[in-house]
Motif scaffolding. Structure first.
Motif, mmCIF file in Angstrom:
data_model
loop_
_atom_site.group_PDB
_atom_site.id
_atom_site.type_symbol
_atom_site.label_atom_id
_atom_site.label_comp_id
_atom_site.label_asym_id
_atom_site.label_seq_id
_atom_site.Cartn_x
_atom_site.Cartn_y
_atom_site.Cartn_z
ATOM 1 N N LEU A 64 42.873 17.050 10.068
ATOM 2 C CA LEU A 64 43.480 17.811 11.160
ATOM 3 C C LEU A 64 44.789 18.420 10.659
ATOM 4 N N HIS A 65 44.870 19.744 10.715
ATOM 5 C CA HIS A 65 46.078 20.446 10.304
ATOM 6 C C HIS A 65 47.066 20.470 11.463
ATOM 7 N N PRO A 66 48.331 20.852 11.209
ATOM 8 C CA PRO A 66 49.287 20.958 12.325
ATOM 9 C C PRO A 66 48.715 21.856 13.406
ATOM 10 N N PRO A 67 48.647 21.371 14.657
ATOM 11 C CA PRO A 67 48.002 22.165 15.710
ATOM 12 C C PRO A 67 48.832 23.382 16.102
ATOM 13 N N LEU A 68 48.163 24.337 16.687
ATOM 14 C CA LEU A 68 48.851 25.523 17.213
ATOM 15 C C LEU A 68 49.577 25.164 18.516
ATOM 16 N N ASP A 69 50.261 26.125 19.115
ATOM 17 C CA ASP A 69 51.044 25.855 20.324
ATOM 18 C C ASP A 69 50.203 25.286 21.445
ATOM 19 N N ASP A 70 48.950 25.761 21.577
ATOM 20 C CA ASP A 70 48.104 25.264 22.663
ATOM 21 C C ASP A 70 47.388 23.978 22.279
ATOM 22 N N GLY A 71 47.707 23.401 21.133
ATOM 23 C CA GLY A 71 47.121 22.130 20.741
ATOM 24 C C GLY A 71 45.832 22.228 19.961
ATOM 25 N N SER A 72 45.305 23.455 19.797
ATOM 26 C CA SER A 72 44.036 23.587 19.074
ATOM 27 C C SER A 72 44.305 23.701 17.570
ATOM 28 N N GLN A 73 43.236 23.496 16.815
ATOM 29 C CA GLN A 73 43.348 23.592 15.367
ATOM 30 C C GLN A 73 43.332 25.061 14.931
ATOM 31 N N PRO A 74 44.059 25.420 13.863
ATOM 32 C CA PRO A 74 44.012 26.803 13.386
ATOM 33 C C PRO A 74 42.620 27.167 12.882
ATOM 34 N N ALA A 75 42.305 28.461 12.990
ATOM 35 C CA ALA A 75 40.993 28.919 12.515
ATOM 36 C C ALA A 75 40.923 28.797 10.996
ATOM 37 N N ALA A 76 39.691 28.600 10.487
ATOM 38 C CA ALA A 76 39.508 28.461 9.033
ATOM 39 C C ALA A 76 39.858 29.776 8.354
ATOM 40 N N ALA A 77 40.809 29.718 7.400
ATOM 41 C CA ALA A 77 41.223 30.925 6.672
ATOM 42 C C ALA A 77 41.756 30.489 5.318
ATOM 43 N N PRO A 78 41.744 31.362 4.341
ATOM 44 C CA PRO A 78 42.300 30.997 3.041
ATOM 45 C C PRO A 78 43.786 30.722 3.154
ATOM 46 N N TYR A 79 44.301 29.864 2.271
ATOM 47 C CA TYR A 79 45.714 29.502 2.313
ATOM 48 C C TYR A 79 46.572 30.718 2.022
ATOM 49 N N ARG A 80 46.209 31.476 0.978
ATOM 50 C CA ARG A 80 46.934 32.705 0.667
ATOM 51 C C ARG A 80 45.942 33.855 0.676
ATOM 52 N N ALA A 81 46.436 35.053 0.943
ATOM 53 C CA ALA A 81 45.558 36.222 0.917
ATOM 54 C C ALA A 81 44.955 36.387 -0.475
ATOM 55 N N MET A 82 45.721 35.977 -1.505
ATOM 56 C CA MET A 82 45.274 36.137 -2.893
ATOM 57 C C MET A 82 44.022 35.303 -3.186
ATOM 58 N N ASP A 83 43.893 34.154 -2.459
ATOM 59 C CA ASP A 83 42.758 33.276 -2.751
ATOM 60 C C ASP A 83 41.431 33.958 -2.520
ATOM 61 N N VAL A 84 41.425 34.949 -1.623
ATOM 62 C CA VAL A 84 40.182 35.681 -1.365
ATOM 63 C C VAL A 84 39.724 36.388 -2.631
ATOM 64 N N LEU A 85 40.723 36.844 -3.426
ATOM 65 C CA LEU A 85 40.385 37.589 -4.647
ATOM 66 C C LEU A 85 39.645 36.730 -5.652
ATOM 67 N N PHE A 86 39.908 35.410 -5.623
ATOM 68 C CA PHE A 86 39.344 34.567 -6.676
ATOM 69 C C PHE A 86 38.066 33.872 -6.251
ATOM 70 N N ARG A 87 37.500 34.317 -5.154
ATOM 71 C CA ARG A 87 36.187 33.778 -4.789
ATOM 72 C C ARG A 87 35.136 34.429 -5.659
ATOM 73 N N PRO A 88 34.022 33.713 -5.904
ATOM 74 C CA PRO A 88 32.966 34.340 -6.698
ATOM 75 C C PRO A 88 32.436 35.586 -5.998
ATOM 76 N N LEU A 89 32.248 36.643 -6.766
ATOM 77 C CA LEU A 89 31.679 37.863 -6.200
ATOM 78 C C LEU A 89 30.190 37.676 -6.007
ATOM 79 N N PRO A 90 29.567 38.480 -5.147
ATOM 80 C CA PRO A 90 28.103 38.371 -5.007
ATOM 81 C C PRO A 90 27.413 38.623 -6.340
#
Lengths: 111, 298
Positions: free
Chosen positions: B160-186
């Motif tokens: 469980l990550h630090p919850p948002l203001d309404d108490g829900s968990q943050p949506a799944a997203a990469p930690y940094r925008a750069m991490d998207v670049l290093f995912r395997p390409l199709p």
């Protein structure tokens, strides 16, 4: 117009009269190169009419014929230098080597 | 420091981790693990939960952003139980069930000589992004002194990550925008040219005959021009070498047909080398005989 036709006829008849004197060996080589060229033309016609789908096969066949034509003409020039003497036979070795090289390249490309 | 160590070996571990699973199933590992304790520590350092395990287990833990997941262990080699043994690679792995992304935590040495790893949700976030929910907990131990590494599946951890203001968990997203670049390409799949619709076989065969017609025309033309085989040598040795030369040429052409129909270039070239050598030798002796005949004529 009639005059032009007459001139053409004259050229043709004088050509054939002169060509009859050509040594037999050269005549045979001429016949072979003409037939190679005709085969190339036929393949081209086929490609135009039906399609060039295995394009490599078309290229191999077409350029094999053109190559044969060119090589045969070179052999003809060499043989003509000998002036119909039997010593022309020694030019055949190089011709055979060139043709075999051309053929293996063509067969390799047919796929 | 601990984090940096984990990140340094991260890529290496990814490459190694997948074979572990299959290889560990087959054969018993030489590595013995003792005093394996999985504990959840509060921010104050007090243990909220503590479990001792002696093999693959099925724990159920909740790792929220205030707690630390700590795994302590000590290791020995079964073949040399008395020797001090510190495995080269000790990782705790948290694999997100939803995405398959994995966070690795490398073990460090404690003061008493045992090994421990500490995992926080913030570290998980740095490695796999803000994916919360079920993670598979596994312990991976490998060393050059044993062929078989060790993989213990220890159960499931709810991260469980630090919850948002309404108490829900943050949506799944990469930690940094750069991490998207290093995912395997199709994966790139090679595209062949799509075969076109071919002409009916009858048309092709007909044209094959038409294309062969000039060859027939050549025979006719050559005969009319006066071609004959009178020049073929008739005396024994001369005939033999001339026949050998022509047979060699025919054999090479036959080899080309085989090359077209079934052989590959690597099979064809050695045979061609032999045939070409034989043919050239015959050709040379043919020319020698011819030259002798020409000299006689003159």
């Amino acid at each position: 117009m009639a005059q032009h036709l007459d001139t053409l006829k004259e050229i043709a008849s004088s050509f054939s009269a002169a060509y009859v004197k050509t040594p037999t060996k050269l005549k045979i080589l001429d016949a072979f190169s003409v037939c190679a060229l005709a085969t190339a033309v036929l393949q081209f016609v086929y490609a135009k009419l039906v399609g060039t789908f295995p394009f490599n096969a078309f290229l191999a066949g077409f350029f094999c014929c053109v190559g044969t034509f060119v090589l045969t003409l070179s052999l003809r020039m060499k043989v003509a230098e000998h002036g119909g003497k039997p010593t022309a036979a020694k030019e055949f070795g190089g011709y055979a080597l060139a043709m075999l090289t051309l053929f293996i390249a063509a067969v390799n490309y047919i796929g | 420091m601990e984090t940096r160590g984990a990140l340094l070996i991260f890529c290496w571990a990814i490459a190694l981790a997948s074979p572990f699973q299959t290889r560990a199933e087959g054969q018993q590992s030489d590595i013995l693990l003792k005093d394996v304790t999985v504990s959840l520590l509060e921010a104050s350092g007090a243990a909220a939960a503590q479990e001792k395990v002696s093999g693959p287990a099925n724990l159920r833990l909740v790792l929220d952003h205030t707690r630390t997941l700590k795994v302590t262990l000590s290791a020995a080699l079964a073949s040399a139980p008395d020797q001090e043994f510190r495995p080269q690679q000790v990782f705790v792995r948290l694999t997100a069930k939803a995405t398959g992304g994995a966070a690795y935590f490398a073990a460090v040495k404690a003061k008493d000589g045992s090994l421990y790893t500490a995992a926080k949700s913030a570290e998980v976030q740095k490695q796999v992004g803000t994916q919360s929910g079920a993670y598979e907990l596994a312990l991976v131990v490998g060393d050059a002194r044993t062929l078989q590494p060790l993989l213990w599946a220890l159960g499931e951890v709810q991260v469980l990550h630090p919850p948002l203001d309404d108490g829900s968990q943050p949506a799944a997203a990469p930690y940094r925008a750069m991490d998207v670049l290093f995912r395997p390409l199709p994966e790139i799949v090679h595209m062949h040219r799509a075969p076109e619709r071919r002409a009916p076989a009858l048309v092709s065969l007909l044209f094959a005959l038409v294309a062969l017609a000039p060859l027939g025309a050549f025979v006719v033309l050559a005969l009319r021009a006066g071609a004959n085989l009178k020049g073929f040598p008739t005396d024994g040795a001369g005939f033999l070498s001339a026949a050998g030369f022509h047979a060699g040429l025919a054999a090479i052409l036959a080899l080309y047909v085989l090359f077209w129909l079934r052989l590959n270039l690597m099979q064809t070239l050695p045979i061609l080398a032999v045939l070409a050598g034989v043919t050239a030798t015959f050709g040379r002796s043919t020319l020698n005989h011819l030259a002798a005949a020409w000299q006689k004529q003159e």
